[in-house]
Design a protein around this motif. Structure first.
Motif, PDB file in Angstrom:
ATOM      1  N   VAL A  29       5.638   8.980   1.224  1.00  0.00           N
ATOM      2  CA  VAL A  29       4.489   8.834   0.317  1.00  0.00           C
ATOM      3  C   VAL A  29       4.201  10.157  -0.385  1.00  0.00           C
ATOM      4  CG1 VAL A  29       1.989   8.480   0.241  1.00  0.00           C
ATOM      5  CG2 VAL A  29       3.435   6.892   1.522  1.00  0.00           C
ATOM      6  N   LEU A  30       4.163  11.238   0.379  1.00  0.00           N
ATOM      7  CA  LEU A  30       3.837  12.541  -0.202  1.00  0.00           C
ATOM      8  C   LEU A  30       4.934  13.038  -1.140  1.00  0.00           C
ATOM      9  CD1 LEU A  30       2.257  14.326   2.891  1.00  0.00           C
ATOM     10  CD2 LEU A  30       1.092  13.193   0.988  1.00  0.00           C
ATOM     11  N   ASP A  31       6.171  12.605  -0.909  1.00  0.00           N
ATOM     12  CA  ASP A  31       7.284  12.976  -1.784  1.00  0.00           C
ATOM     13  C   ASP A  31       7.377  12.100  -3.031  1.00  0.00           C
ATOM     14  OD1 ASP A  31       8.037  14.993  -0.083  1.00  0.00           O
ATOM     15  OD2 ASP A  31       9.617  13.848   0.915  1.00  0.00           O
ATOM     16  N   GLY A  32       6.530  11.058  -3.088  1.00  0.00           N
ATOM     17  CA  GLY A  32       6.584  10.159  -4.227  1.00  0.00           C
ATOM     18  C   GLY A  32       7.761   9.205  -4.201  1.00  0.00           C
ATOM     19  N   ASP A  33       8.312   8.976  -3.019  1.00  0.00           N
ATOM     20  CA  ASP A  33       9.472   8.089  -2.865  1.00  0.00           C
ATOM     21  C   ASP A  33       8.981   6.672  -2.565  1.00  0.00           C
ATOM     22  OD1 ASP A  33      11.803   6.765  -2.243  1.00  0.00           O
ATOM     23  OD2 ASP A  33      12.349   8.046  -0.530  1.00  0.00           O
ATOM     24  N   HIS A  49      -3.381   3.614   9.234  1.00  0.00           N
ATOM     25  CA  HIS A  49      -2.956   2.550   8.330  1.00  0.00           C
ATOM     26  C   HIS A  49      -4.076   2.145   7.363  1.00  0.00           C
ATOM     27  CE1 HIS A  49       1.053   1.784   9.939  1.00  0.00           C
ATOM     28  NE2 HIS A  49       0.547   2.031  11.140  1.00  0.00           N
ATOM     29  N   LEU A  50      -5.313   2.169   7.842  1.00  0.00           N
ATOM     30  CA  LEU A  50      -6.437   1.889   6.945  1.00  0.00           C
ATOM     31  C   LEU A  50      -6.581   2.963   5.870  1.00  0.00           C
ATOM     32  CD1 LEU A  50      -9.192   0.576   9.389  1.00  0.00           C
ATOM     33  CD2 LEU A  50      -8.235  -0.658   7.441  1.00  0.00           C
ATOM     34  N   THR A  51      -6.318   4.209   6.257  1.00  0.00           N
ATOM     35  CA  THR A  51      -6.363   5.308   5.278  1.00  0.00           C
ATOM     36  C   THR A  51      -5.327   5.096   4.192  1.00  0.00           C
ATOM     37  OG1 THR A  51      -7.148   6.883   6.950  1.00  0.00           O
ATOM     38  CG2 THR A  51      -6.095   7.808   4.989  1.00  0.00           C
ATOM     39  N   ALA A 104      -6.640  16.485  -2.079  1.00  0.00           N
ATOM     40  CA  ALA A 104      -7.598  16.063  -1.049  1.00  0.00           C
ATOM     41  C   ALA A 104      -7.125  14.800  -0.346  1.00  0.00           C
ATOM     42  CB  ALA A 104      -8.971  15.847  -1.672  1.00  0.00           C
ATOM     43  N   GLN A 105      -6.579  13.858  -1.113  1.00  0.00           N
ATOM     44  CA  GLN A 105      -6.075  12.619  -0.516  1.00  0.00           C
ATOM     45  C   GLN A 105      -4.872  12.886   0.394  1.00  0.00           C
ATOM     46  OE1 GLN A 105      -5.416  10.434  -4.152  1.00  0.00           O
ATOM     47  NE2 GLN A 105      -7.249   9.170  -3.847  1.00  0.00           N
ATOM     48  N   ALA A 130       0.832  -1.210   0.000  1.00  0.00           N
ATOM     49  CA  ALA A 130       0.000   0.000   0.000  1.00  0.00           C
ATOM     50  C   ALA A 130       0.862   1.254   0.000  1.00  0.00           C
ATOM     51  CB  ALA A 130      -0.923  -0.008   1.215  1.00  0.00           C
ATOM     52  N   ALA A 131       1.901   1.265   0.820  1.00  0.00           N
ATOM     53  CA  ALA A 131       2.785   2.438   0.881  1.00  0.00           C
ATOM     54  C   ALA A 131       3.455   2.687  -0.463  1.00  0.00           C
ATOM     55  CB  ALA A 131       3.835   2.227   1.972  1.00  0.00           C
ATOM     56  N   GLY A 132       3.921   1.611  -1.096  1.00  0.00           N
ATOM     57  CA  GLY A 132       4.568   1.749  -2.391  1.00  0.00           C
ATOM     58  C   GLY A 132       3.622   2.245  -3.463  1.00  0.00           C
ATOM     59  N   LEU A 133       2.398   1.712  -3.477  1.00  0.00           N
ATOM     60  CA  LEU A 133       1.413   2.136  -4.468  1.00  0.00           C
ATOM     61  C   LEU A 133       1.045   3.615  -4.300  1.00  0.00           C
ATOM     62  CD1 LEU A 133      -0.992  -0.955  -4.515  1.00  0.00           C
ATOM     63  CD2 LEU A 133       0.414  -0.135  -6.413  1.00  0.00           C
ATOM     64  N   CYS A 134       0.822   4.029  -3.066  1.00  0.00           N
ATOM     65  CA  CYS A 134       0.454   5.431  -2.819  1.00  0.00           C
ATOM     66  C   CYS A 134       1.557   6.375  -3.291  1.00  0.00           C
ATOM     67  CB  CYS A 134       0.180   5.654  -1.339  1.00  0.00           C
ATOM     68  SG  CYS A 134      -1.379   4.960  -0.755  1.00  0.00           S
TER      69      CYS A 134
END
Length: 243
Positions: A215-219, A164-166, A136-137, A124-128
């Protein structure tokens, strides 16, 4: 009593990984106690030796020992013959406590649960991170993180679960989200069998912040590695207390 021969502890004591030093040190010391490698009334190896064998600072070691003293497993004694001693186990557990623990853990393959949880969280972390989040996300993820920072102790696990669910939901896979919700329920049953440790929660919060940042940095690689390390810390605590 003198501490046990160092060779007897060799199969258990090993250098911990840098990311989860406190949790893995706690796991190994708990294993020593639960396996009976140091019997009730016997002294653990000296702090210097334990710290060297585990590859951690004496400050981190003392934090781990303090947790086990608070749990009634160890006792610190001063003086010429002082040190850290394993306390004899009580003849019987508190009424209902052992029964409740067995009820929650019965039928669960703990290792399977922990591995599946890691696969889903890392994925999930990698996909995000790889796919990116809308404004908004991203705001929603930051809000979930902020809620854990401000959480009172009694609410922490609920808000940690929501964070974690988010992340799982924002991965864009409904199947992953559903599977994660199911495995997280099993993880929470296990977590509810062990004490909340402030030192571990502080460490988890630093990992949460780093994870959301990646995640927000796209890493994607960084997000996956932080998620894997975070799951490893939880797994170490659960193995130590429940195995």
């Amino acid at each position: 009593m003198d501490p046990p021969d160092a060779d007897a502890l060799t199969p258990v004591l090993r250098p911990v990984r840098a990311g989860n030093g406190f949790e893995e040190a706690l796991e190994q010391i708990l294993r020593i106690v639960r396996l009976g490698l140091v019997s009730g009334g016997e002294r653990l190896p000296a702090e210097r030796e334990l710290a060297e064998r585990l590859g951690i600072s004496r400050v981190t070691l003392r934090e781990a020992l303090k947790v086990l003293q608070d749990q009634g497993l160890l006792e610190s004694r001063r003086g010429r013959y002082g040190g850290t001693f394993v306390l004899p186990r009580p003849a019987a557990p508190a009424v209902g406590a052992e029964r409740e623990l067995r009820r929650r853990v019965a039928g669960l393959d703990i290792e399977d649960v922990l591995r599946f949880r890691e696969v889903l969280e890392v994925g999930a972390a990698g996909l995000c991170a790889a796919h990116g989040l809308t404004v908004a996300q991203a705001d929603r993820l930051r809000a979930a993180l902020d809620a854990t920072h401000d959480a009172p102790l009694a609410e922490y696990r609920r808000l940690d679960t929501l964070l974690h669910l988010t992340l799982a939901e924002l991965s864009g896979s409904a199947t992953l989200t559903g599977q994660y919700a199911a495995v997280r329920a099993s993880v929470n049953d296990l977590l509810n069998c062990i004490p909340l440790l402030v030192r571990n929660l502080e460490h988890s919060q630093r990992q949460h912040t780093a994870l959301v940042g990646a995640v927000l940095d796209g890493d994607a690689d960084g997000a996956r590695e932080i998620a894997r390390e975070h799951c490893g810390g939880t797994a170490a605590l659960l193995r130590g207390f429940l195995a």
